[in-house]
Motif scaffolding. Structure first.
Motif, PDB file in Angstrom:
ATOM      1  N   ASP A 196       6.235  -4.806   5.244  1.00  0.00           N
ATOM      2  CA  ASP A 196       6.769  -4.280   6.520  1.00  0.00           C
ATOM      3  C   ASP A 196       8.053  -4.997   6.929  1.00  0.00           C
ATOM      4  OD1 ASP A 196       5.419  -6.657   6.942  1.00  0.00           O
ATOM      5  OD2 ASP A 196       4.650  -6.079   8.916  1.00  0.00           O
ATOM      6  N   ASP A 232       0.991   3.803   1.688  1.00  0.00           N
ATOM      7  CA  ASP A 232       1.365   4.317   3.011  1.00  0.00           C
ATOM      8  C   ASP A 232       2.734   3.798   3.457  1.00  0.00           C
ATOM      9  OD1 ASP A 232      -0.966   5.742   3.161  1.00  0.00           O
ATOM     10  OD2 ASP A 232      -2.026   4.285   4.417  1.00  0.00           O
ATOM     11  N   GLN A 233       3.151   2.667   2.895  1.00  0.00           N
ATOM     12  CA  GLN A 233       4.460   2.092   3.245  1.00  0.00           C
ATOM     13  C   GLN A 233       5.496   2.356   2.158  1.00  0.00           C
ATOM     14  OE1 GLN A 233       4.634   1.033   6.263  1.00  0.00           O
ATOM     15  NE2 GLN A 233       2.413   1.259   6.465  1.00  0.00           N
ATOM     16  N   SER A 234       5.298   3.402   1.359  1.00  0.00           N
ATOM     17  CA  SER A 234       6.177   3.661   0.217  1.00  0.00           C
ATOM     18  C   SER A 234       7.622   3.927   0.628  1.00  0.00           C
ATOM     19  CB  SER A 234       5.645   4.837  -0.604  1.00  0.00           C
ATOM     20  OG  SER A 234       5.554   6.005   0.188  1.00  0.00           O
ATOM     21  N   LYS A 235       7.829   4.609   1.732  1.00  0.00           N
ATOM     22  CA  LYS A 235       9.206   4.891   2.166  1.00  0.00           C
ATOM     23  C   LYS A 235       9.928   3.611   2.543  1.00  0.00           C
ATOM     24  CE  LYS A 235       8.500   9.648   3.754  1.00  0.00           C
ATOM     25  NZ  LYS A 235       8.583  10.590   4.909  1.00  0.00           N
ATOM     26  N   ASP A 293      -4.100  -1.324  -2.609  1.00  0.00           N
ATOM     27  CA  ASP A 293      -4.877  -0.113  -2.324  1.00  0.00           C
ATOM     28  C   ASP A 293      -5.239   0.676  -3.586  1.00  0.00           C
ATOM     29  OD1 ASP A 293      -2.375   0.804  -3.000  1.00  0.00           O
ATOM     30  OD2 ASP A 293      -2.153   2.150  -1.279  1.00  0.00           O
ATOM     31  N   GLY A 313       0.872  -1.167   0.000  1.00  0.00           N
ATOM     32  CA  GLY A 313       0.000   0.000   0.000  1.00  0.00           C
ATOM     33  C   GLY A 313       0.910   1.216   0.000  1.00  0.00           C
ATOM     34  N   ASN A 336      -6.475  -3.551   7.884  1.00  0.00           N
ATOM     35  CA  ASN A 336      -7.360  -2.397   7.788  1.00  0.00           C
ATOM     36  C   ASN A 336      -8.135  -2.349   6.476  1.00  0.00           C
ATOM     37  OD1 ASN A 336      -6.482  -1.498  10.296  1.00  0.00           O
ATOM     38  ND2 ASN A 336      -4.787  -0.315   9.407  1.00  0.00           N
ATOM     39  N   SER A 364      -1.220  -3.279   8.166  1.00  0.00           N
ATOM     40  CA  SER A 364      -1.898  -2.440   7.174  1.00  0.00           C
ATOM     41  C   SER A 364      -2.963  -3.209   6.393  1.00  0.00           C
ATOM     42  CB  SER A 364      -0.875  -1.835   6.214  1.00  0.00           C
ATOM     43  OG  SER A 364      -0.014  -2.829   5.715  1.00  0.00           O
ATOM     44  N   GLU A 370       0.991   6.490  -8.088  1.00  0.00           N
ATOM     45  CA  GLU A 370       1.702   7.379  -7.169  1.00  0.00           C
ATOM     46  C   GLU A 370       3.148   6.946  -6.937  1.00  0.00           C
ATOM     47  OE1 GLU A 370      -0.598   8.680  -3.680  1.00  0.00           O
ATOM     48  OE2 GLU A 370      -2.344   7.738  -4.606  1.00  0.00           O
ATOM     49  N   ARG A 394      -3.348   2.389  -5.620  1.00  0.00           N
ATOM     50  CA  ARG A 394      -2.619   3.656  -5.804  1.00  0.00           C
ATOM     51  C   ARG A 394      -1.301   3.438  -6.565  1.00  0.00           C
ATOM     52  NH1 ARG A 394      -2.472   6.221   0.144  1.00  0.00           N
ATOM     53  NH2 ARG A 394      -1.532   7.969  -1.002  1.00  0.00           N
TER      54      ARG A 394
END
Length: 394
Positions: free
Chosen positions: A220, A146-149, A170, A144, A351, A348, A175, A172
């Motif tokens: 993760d 949100d964990q791109s970094k 997700d 997802g 959710n 993640s 992006e 996306r």
């Protein structure tokens, strides 16, 4: 009256002569055209091999058809005839090759391509010049944004010897274009799916056949102490078909088998709590890795892919069954201690579920995981019992 009778008598022999002449001419013409047609047919049939040979080499570049050798026309015709006889057809040009992959029996073996890869190709130029490198390994992350970094840090560890494949749960995907490496990555985006759902549908053994090893990792994972090239060298050295990097033992709950040992390069067995291991060579004391960051050889993955259930998308229980895909499992499944990772325990994907009543989204996802574990175990036990019963050993 006399003159009229003589005239009639003279006409009869003349008409008879004309009839005889017409018949002779008709027979002669029929014989001539018959011989001519027979000669034309024989000549046409004798030309067929040459015509088909011309068709066979119509798309030859520099004397070679698509990089393959062409047998002589006579040899091709002989092979086709032999194949036709085995197929029971009277057509000498009929192709039927039962040893071809299923569904491709009607194709000449030389044109059958049963395996593929994720190598990116150009839309122009000579196809032989498309690839400057051919990655030998494949690494997949289910992600997802949100964990791109975290994924950015992980991907930068992998050289161009690795094809990067991201499964976006997700939606996306676009992006990720901000990262330079994303241009050479493969992106597959379907919302709210797990990595084992993706793996079953996009990592068929014939699709990943170009890669020696396949990494199927979560998002993760901390890789500060992990070097992919060194890891590959170690698993080759120890002949591990299924493996994982060891886990930092200070972070969260984990199996004893997957904890890092500072005194070894690789370990293949451990001692767990009393009663957990009936057989010291069986999971979770041996022949066991977790599913967060497994690495499979090409051959092992071919087996594991077939064992993944189509409807059980979380993969729970699969880690205890991996040993069925290599032999001897306690020697070919192991944990690499000298190249280790950190499991960051970011829930993640949980959710992505749906809340119902008093149950949170993540709780309903966890319930599904436990249900799948039970069903997978039941199916596996039943399938093996049925097999041995068929052998008279049940």
């Amino acid at each position: 009256m006399g003159n009229n009778n003589r005239s009639a008598l003279l006409k009869k022999p003349s008409e008879s002569a004309r009839l005889i002449f017409s018949a002779v001419v008709g027979v002669a013409l029929g014989f001539f055209f018959g011989v001519l047609f027979q000669t034309f047919s024989i000549t046409s049939l004798s030309l067929l091999p040459n015509i088909t040979s011309t068709i066979d080499i119509a798309f030859v570049d520099n004397g070679q058809p698509f990089g393959h050798d062409i047998p002589s026309a006579s040899k091709q015709h002989t092979n086709r005839s032999r194949t036709s006889r085995s197929h029971g057809s009277g057509d000498s040009l009929k192709i039927y090759v039962p040893t071809n992959p299923r569904g491709a029996e009607l194709l000449a073996p030389g044109i059958v391509v049963s395996e593929t890869d994720f190598y990116l190709r150009r839309l122009w130029g000579d196809p032989n010049e498309d690839l400057t490198t051919r990655p030998k390994y494949l690494v997949t992350f289910t992600v997802g944004f949100d964990q791109s970094k975290n994924i950015d840090a992980a991907v930068k560890k992998f050289s161009e010897d690795f094809t990067i494949l991201l499964f976006h749960y997700d939606g996306r995907a676009s992006e990720w274009d901000q990262f330079e490496w994303s241009k050479r990555a493969i992106h597959v985006s379907i919302k709210r799916q797990t990595k084992w759902w993706y793996a079953k549908r996009f990592l068929h053994p014939n699709v990943v056949a170009a890669y020696d090893y396949i990494f199927i990792w979560d998002e993760d994972i901390g890789v500060e102490h992990f070097d992919p090239e060194k890891y590959i060298n170690i698993i080759k050295k120890h002949r591990l078909e299924i493996s994982q990097p060891a886990l930092e033992p200070m972070r969260g709950m984990m199996w004893e088998m997957t904890k890092r040992r500072s005194s070894s390069e690789v370990h293949k067995e451990t001692l767990d709590r009393p009663g957990w291991c009936v057989d010291p060579h069986s999971p979770p004391c041996a022949a066991f890795v977790e599913l967060m960051a497994p690495v499979f050889s090409r051959d092992a993955w071919r087996c594991v892919w077939h064992m993944i259930q189509n409807d059980l998308v979380h993969g729970w229980g699969l880690d205890f069954a991996l040993r069925r895909c290599v032999e001897p499992a306690h020697e070919k499944i192991g944990v690499v201690d000298s190249q280790w990772i950190v499991h960051q325990l970011i829930p993640s994907l949980g959710n992505q579920g749906e809340r119902k009543g008093m149950k949170a989204a993540w709780q309903r996802v966890r319930e599904r995981c436990k249900l799948e574990w039970s069903r997978f175990h039941t199916r596996l036990v039943y399938a093996e019992r049925q097999y041995f019963a068929g052998l008279g050993k049940g």
